[in-house]
Design a protein around this motif. Sequence first.
Motif, PDB file in Angstrom:
ATOM      1  N   ALA A 344       0.836  -1.205   0.000  1.00 15.72           N
ATOM      2  CA  ALA A 344       0.000   0.000   0.000  1.00 15.72           C
ATOM      3  C   ALA A 344       0.869   1.253   0.000  1.00 15.72           C
ATOM      4  O   ALA A 344       0.567   2.244  -0.691  1.00 15.72           O
ATOM      5  N   ARG A 345       1.971   1.221   0.748  1.00 18.03           N
ATOM      6  CA  ARG A 345       2.883   2.364   0.795  1.00 18.03           C
ATOM      7  C   ARG A 345       3.537   2.606  -0.566  1.00 18.03           C
ATOM      8  O   ARG A 345       3.634   3.748  -1.038  1.00 18.03           O
ATOM      9  N   ALA A 348       0.910   3.975  -2.987  1.00 20.66           N
ATOM     10  CA  ALA A 348       0.595   5.367  -2.688  1.00 20.66           C
ATOM     11  C   ALA A 348       1.720   6.287  -3.152  1.00 20.66           C
ATOM     12  O   ALA A 348       1.480   7.374  -3.699  1.00 20.66           O
TER      13      ALA A 348
END
Length: 359
Positions: A344-345, A348
């Motif tokens: 997810a990091r 993003a």
Amino acid sequence: MTAPVLDTALCRLTGVRHPVVQTGMGWVAGPRLVSATAEAGALGVLASATMSLEQLESAIREVRERTGNPFGVNLRADAADAEQRVDLLIREGVRVASFALMPDQRLIGRLKDADVVVIPSVGARRHAEKVRAWGADAVLVQGGEGGGHTGPVATTVLLPQVVDAVDIPVIAAGGFFDGRGLAAALCYGAAGIGMGTRFLLTSDSAVPDAVKQRYLAAAAGDAQVTSRVDGMPHRMLRSALTESAESTGRLRRLPGALRHAAAFKAMSGMSWRRLIADGLAMRRAKEMPWSAVLLAANTPMLIREALVRGDADAGVLPAGQVVGLLDELPGCAELVEGIVEDAARVLAGSAGLVSRAES
């Protein structure tokens, strides 16, 4: 801390929280590892090829006692009792049936009629297209970096071919071990990743600790592909056994292979008729000579020697190339949560790069 949600087609299809699959590794993917994976929110898959029908039934029930989350069972499509195993999955309400070899259309139809999700493993675009036409719900694509029996095409080449060829969820396997890999797979268009070696090297894996340390000490180059052990391309760690196999002719290895096949028969409770039927099916499916079939019958016991009994030099240690990048033994919950958070990091951050470029 709760991991972020990466809601993909794989999650919606199977009912799992995270788009991560623990692949069905013989002698490794038993009830303990599968239930820990399922509890972590990923898809755990029981490996049934080394189990009798009765042992598989017991394993399914043990997983269900340990977790209420969805899980799967990996089947050998060419097994003589494949139909009975399919009946068992349907009767026990197993959510997912995966296949180590391409199943026939009839087996897929029977499972789908019972609302079981069917996910064959494929190593080529044409195989993905065929099982899609037969009604498969998703496919797992393993590139050459993967452990165990593997093909010659790298994941980064094979994966986009399959994603472009079929309109069902594609699970990428071969070379994955962290959140960056999951993010990359999703960017390629995959719906999730499958991992074997990474799950083998967890604290929830029942592999003996001394053998796990052997894996952790290995470099990426130590995971070699050889056809000398069982007649098929097989990625495994170098060992005394592989060195001996490389220097010994096939005929000299056959007596030992027959002894191991007999031991597997006794351990599994299979009849000689069943073993011979399995050998005939393998010979037809893979167009193998009988000498290679006999060597292949040797493999389950060689893997058991290392991964169950703990004798790494007398057995086979299947390993993906990622083995050289692993240096710890997390639990499944820690592993899955960390992978999803990192993915997810990364995703993003990638979105931020696009935004800055446009501004």
